[in-house]
Design an enzyme around this catalytic site. Structure first.
Site, PDB file in Angstrom:
ATOM      1  N   GLU A 122       0.838  -1.201   0.000  1.00  0.00           N
ATOM      2  CA  GLU A 122       0.000   0.000   0.000  1.00  0.00           C
ATOM      3  C   GLU A 122       0.875   1.253   0.000  1.00  0.00           C
ATOM      4  O   GLU A 122       1.921   1.293   0.652  1.00  0.00           O
ATOM      5  CB  GLU A 122      -0.907  -0.003   1.232  1.00  0.00           C
ATOM      6  CG  GLU A 122      -2.013   1.028   1.198  1.00  0.00           C
ATOM      7  CD  GLU A 122      -3.052   0.790   2.281  1.00  0.00           C
ATOM      8  OE1 GLU A 122      -3.538   1.787   2.843  1.00  0.00           O
ATOM      9  OE2 GLU A 122      -3.374  -0.386   2.568  1.00  0.00           O
ATOM     10  N   ASP A 124       0.047   5.407   0.490  1.00  0.00           N
ATOM     11  CA  ASP A 124      -1.071   6.244   0.911  1.00  0.00           C
ATOM     12  C   ASP A 124      -0.788   7.735   0.891  1.00  0.00           C
ATOM     13  O   ASP A 124       0.277   8.179   1.352  1.00  0.00           O
ATOM     14  CB  ASP A 124      -1.451   5.936   2.374  1.00  0.00           C
ATOM     15  CG  ASP A 124      -1.986   4.545   2.575  1.00  0.00           C
ATOM     16  OD1 ASP A 124      -2.547   3.993   1.631  1.00  0.00           O
ATOM     17  OD2 ASP A 124      -1.830   4.026   3.694  1.00  0.00           O
ATOM     18  N   GLU A 126      -3.309  10.243   2.869  1.00  0.00           N
ATOM     19  CA  GLU A 126      -4.541  10.325   3.649  1.00  0.00           C
ATOM     20  C   GLU A 126      -4.693  11.750   4.169  1.00  0.00           C
ATOM     21  O   GLU A 126      -3.747  12.317   4.741  1.00  0.00           O
ATOM     22  CB  GLU A 126      -4.530   9.342   4.812  1.00  0.00           C
ATOM     23  CG  GLU A 126      -4.777   7.905   4.392  1.00  0.00           C
ATOM     24  CD  GLU A 126      -4.933   6.978   5.577  1.00  0.00           C
ATOM     25  OE1 GLU A 126      -5.864   6.167   5.564  1.00  0.00           O
ATOM     26  OE2 GLU A 126      -4.115   7.058   6.509  1.00  0.00           O
ATOM     27  N   GLN A 139      -1.068  12.785   5.650  1.00  0.00           N
ATOM     28  CA  GLN A 139      -0.028  11.826   5.999  1.00  0.00           C
ATOM     29  C   GLN A 139       0.205  10.874   4.841  1.00  0.00           C
ATOM     30  O   GLN A 139      -0.686  10.635   4.020  1.00  0.00           O
ATOM     31  CB  GLN A 139      -0.385  11.057   7.271  1.00  0.00           C
ATOM     32  CG  GLN A 139      -1.628  10.193   7.202  1.00  0.00           C
ATOM     33  CD  GLN A 139      -1.952   9.566   8.556  1.00  0.00           C
ATOM     34  OE1 GLN A 139      -1.629  10.109   9.613  1.00  0.00           O
ATOM     35  NE2 GLN A 139      -2.597   8.412   8.534  1.00  0.00           N
ATOM     36  N   ASN A 141       2.061   6.982   3.818  1.00  0.00           N
ATOM     37  CA  ASN A 141       2.468   5.715   4.415  1.00  0.00           C
ATOM     38  C   ASN A 141       2.923   4.768   3.321  1.00  0.00           C
ATOM     39  O   ASN A 141       2.471   4.862   2.168  1.00  0.00           O
ATOM     40  CB  ASN A 141       1.331   5.082   5.217  1.00  0.00           C
ATOM     41  CG  ASN A 141       1.848   4.225   6.366  1.00  0.00           C
ATOM     42  OD1 ASN A 141       2.977   3.750   6.335  1.00  0.00           O
ATOM     43  ND2 ASN A 141       1.027   4.033   7.373  1.00  0.00           N
ATOM     44  N   GLY A 151       4.208   0.352  10.557  1.00  0.00           N
ATOM     45  CA  GLY A 151       3.713   1.441   9.731  1.00  0.00           C
ATOM     46  C   GLY A 151       4.804   2.472   9.519  1.00  0.00           C
ATOM     47  O   GLY A 151       5.503   2.835  10.463  1.00  0.00           O
ATOM     48  N   ARG A 152       4.956   2.914   8.310  1.00  0.00           N
ATOM     49  CA  ARG A 152       5.994   3.891   7.983  1.00  0.00           C
ATOM     50  C   ARG A 152       5.362   5.257   7.704  1.00  0.00           C
ATOM     51  O   ARG A 152       5.573   5.858   6.665  1.00  0.00           O
ATOM     52  CB  ARG A 152       6.824   3.381   6.805  1.00  0.00           C
ATOM     53  CG  ARG A 152       7.670   2.155   7.168  1.00  0.00           C
ATOM     54  CD  ARG A 152       8.383   1.551   5.981  1.00  0.00           C
ATOM     55  NE  ARG A 152       9.381   0.595   6.422  1.00  0.00           N
ATOM     56  CZ  ARG A 152       9.137  -0.677   6.751  1.00  0.00           C
ATOM     57  NH1 ARG A 152       7.895  -1.147   6.671  1.00  0.00           N
ATOM     58  NH2 ARG A 152      10.118  -1.473   7.148  1.00  0.00           N
ATOM     59  N   GLU A 153       4.584   5.725   8.678  1.00  0.00           N
ATOM     60  CA  GLU A 153       3.863   6.972   8.501  1.00  0.00           C
ATOM     61  C   GLU A 153       4.776   8.192   8.605  1.00  0.00           C
ATOM     62  O   GLU A 153       5.727   8.202   9.381  1.00  0.00           O
ATOM     63  CB  GLU A 153       2.754   7.132   9.554  1.00  0.00           C
ATOM     64  CG  GLU A 153       1.649   6.129   9.471  1.00  0.00           C
ATOM     65  CD  GLU A 153       1.836   5.015  10.484  1.00  0.00           C
ATOM     66  OE1 GLU A 153       2.996   4.753  10.862  1.00  0.00           O
ATOM     67  OE2 GLU A 153       0.828   4.412  10.879  1.00  0.00           O
ATOM     68  N   TRP A 217     -11.127   7.837  14.998  1.00  0.00           N
ATOM     69  CA  TRP A 217      -9.684   8.069  15.168  1.00  0.00           C
ATOM     70  C   TRP A 217      -9.145   9.324  14.507  1.00  0.00           C
ATOM     71  O   TRP A 217      -8.095   9.849  14.907  1.00  0.00           O
ATOM     72  CB  TRP A 217      -8.915   6.872  14.596  1.00  0.00           C
ATOM     73  CG  TRP A 217      -9.086   6.716  13.109  1.00  0.00           C
ATOM     74  CD1 TRP A 217     -10.085   6.062  12.478  1.00  0.00           C
ATOM     75  CD2 TRP A 217      -8.257   7.258  12.075  1.00  0.00           C
ATOM     76  NE1 TRP A 217      -9.931   6.154  11.116  1.00  0.00           N
ATOM     77  CE2 TRP A 217      -8.809   6.872  10.839  1.00  0.00           C
ATOM     78  CE3 TRP A 217      -7.080   8.011  12.086  1.00  0.00           C
ATOM     79  CZ2 TRP A 217      -8.247   7.235   9.620  1.00  0.00           C
ATOM     80  CZ3 TRP A 217      -6.509   8.371  10.857  1.00  0.00           C
ATOM     81  CH2 TRP A 217      -7.097   7.976   9.644  1.00  0.00           C
ATOM     82  N   GLY A 221      -7.917  11.690  18.140  1.00  0.00           N
ATOM     83  CA  GLY A 221      -8.158  10.350  18.642  1.00  0.00           C
ATOM     84  C   GLY A 221      -9.620  10.001  18.779  1.00  0.00           C
ATOM     85  O   GLY A 221      -9.993   9.149  19.587  1.00  0.00           O
ATOM     86  N   ARG A 295       7.083   3.633  20.043  1.00  0.00           N
ATOM     87  CA  ARG A 295       6.606   2.562  19.183  1.00  0.00           C
ATOM     88  C   ARG A 295       7.710   1.600  18.788  1.00  0.00           C
ATOM     89  O   ARG A 295       7.515   0.392  18.726  1.00  0.00           O
ATOM     90  CB  ARG A 295       6.036   3.205  17.920  1.00  0.00           C
ATOM     91  CG  ARG A 295       4.831   2.556  17.353  1.00  0.00           C
ATOM     92  CD  ARG A 295       4.233   3.509  16.343  1.00  0.00           C
ATOM     93  NE  ARG A 295       3.982   2.820  15.114  1.00  0.00           N
ATOM     94  CZ  ARG A 295       3.916   3.400  13.935  1.00  0.00           C
ATOM     95  NH1 ARG A 295       4.112   4.689  13.834  1.00  0.00           N
ATOM     96  NH2 ARG A 295       3.649   2.694  12.886  1.00  0.00           N
TER      97      ARG A 295
END
Length: 345
Positions: A122, A124, A126, A139, A141, A151-153, A217, A221, A295
């Site tokens: 994927e 992205d 977003e 963002q 990703n 995740g490589r956001e 989200w 949040g 993380r």
């Protein structure tokens, strides 16, 4: 003999130089420049896309060259490319919903989750809405081979209001690298490396555009949810570009002719473009997964850490210090925690 052949040889060389080196194909191969991006042909909806969901919430305008998708209490909407592609250049000019847009998510992305549900890739863009008076956030990703646990956001603020006019968002993907652009300015480059191993996207993907309710989200949040008193939320897409190597959906063989395939085999970034990208990232990047020590106590293998920058500008959660840009982390279904929350208020 040499003197006899020289004029014709010179003519052939000049002709080859003019046709190949000065052509958009060669320019694309060497440098994805703004001038070239302007020259790529756009598609009408019928030429390249199909509706995914949303019924009447997807409307075609301008002979199918412009697509309007909306979110209301009944449904969102989305469309996808008719073909799968292995490498290429994919672009759209997008105008986002104005006014109160908390909880609204607009996405422009590539994925093969329907074909490879457990090992999907994927790429992205977003766009995350906000309450009135607060900016949209964007963002990017990169997922490869089902690596959603890593995740490589990256997240950025924009230097313009994306609700006032159309702005172009583009993805260049080839065997060696992935580059994201905003208005022809490169903002992110992911280079294939041994460190990434199988996490570099390498399987054919479709191109998608969607608008949907991310109340759980997307804004602080889930603190601020979609308020349907402001519906419909409308996103518009135009200047649709798909310039890629289509593949057979059954056996994934490529239909790309050799000259076209060469376009996506390699690309370079000019010094000017690299300076633009570095400047953008210094000024506008607000979250970087490599700096998220909460993380990843041990950063992903491809990360090249700048310890000084990490200590001075980024918190342990990978979020850049500074006013309203301070954000907490979250997640979306199988996505990483960063995508879930944005404590921008």
């Amino acid at each position: 003999m040499v003197s006899t052949l020289f004029p014709s040889a010179f003519f052939f060389f000049f002709f080859f130089f003019f046709i190949f080196v000065c052509s958009p194909v060669f320019l694309f191969f060497c440098n994805a420049s703004a001038a070239l991006l302007e020259s790529l042909p756009t598609l009408s909806f019928e030429e390249g896309y199909t509706q995914l969901f949303g019924g009447g919430n997807l409307i075609l305008l301008g002979d199918g060259k412009r697509v309007r998708i909306s979110l209301d209490e009944r449904t969102g909407a989305g469309f996808a490319s008719q073909d799968l592609y292995l490498h290429g250049f994919f672009s759209a000019s997008i105008k986002l919903p104005a006014d109160y847009a908390a909880g609204v998510v607009v996405a422009f992305y590539m994925s093969n989750g329907d074909v490879f549900p457990k090992t999907h890739d994927e790429l992205d863009f977003e766009f995350l809405g906000n309450i009135r008076g607060r900016e949209w956030r964007v963002q990017t990703n990169v997922y490869g081979n089902g690596s959603t646990a890593v995740g490589r956001e990256e997240r950025y603020e924009l230097w313009f209001d994306p609700t006032e006019d159309f702005h172009r968002y583009s993805i260049l993907w080839n065997h060696e690298r992935i580059t994201f652009y905003i208005d022809d300015i490169p903002i992110r480059e992911t280079v294939r490396s041994a460190a990434m191993a199988g996490c570099f996207p390498s399987k054919p993907m479709s191109l998608y555009s969607t608008i949907w309710d991310g109340s759980g989200w997307a804004t602080s949040g889930g603190r601020y949810k979609v308020n349907y008193r402001y519906a419909p939320y409308v996103a518009e897409f135009q200047d649709l570009v798909i310039h890629g190597c289509a593949v057979n959906p059954m056996d994934h063989s490529s239909a790309c002719e050799r000259p076209d395939a060469a376009i996506y085999g390699s690309s370079t970034m000019s010094p000017e473009q690299r300076a633009q990208m570095d400047g953008f990232r210094r000024k506008h990047m607000t979250y970087y997964y490599c700096y998220d020590r909460d993380r990843y106590p041990t950063p992903p293998a491809e990360c090249k850490m700048d310890q000084i920058e990490t200590r001075q500008y980024y918190g342990a959660d990978g979020v850049r210090y500074g006013g309203h840009r301070r954000r907490r982390r979250g997640g979306r279904h199988n996505r990483s925690s960063v995508a879930q929350a944005d404590a921008a208020l």
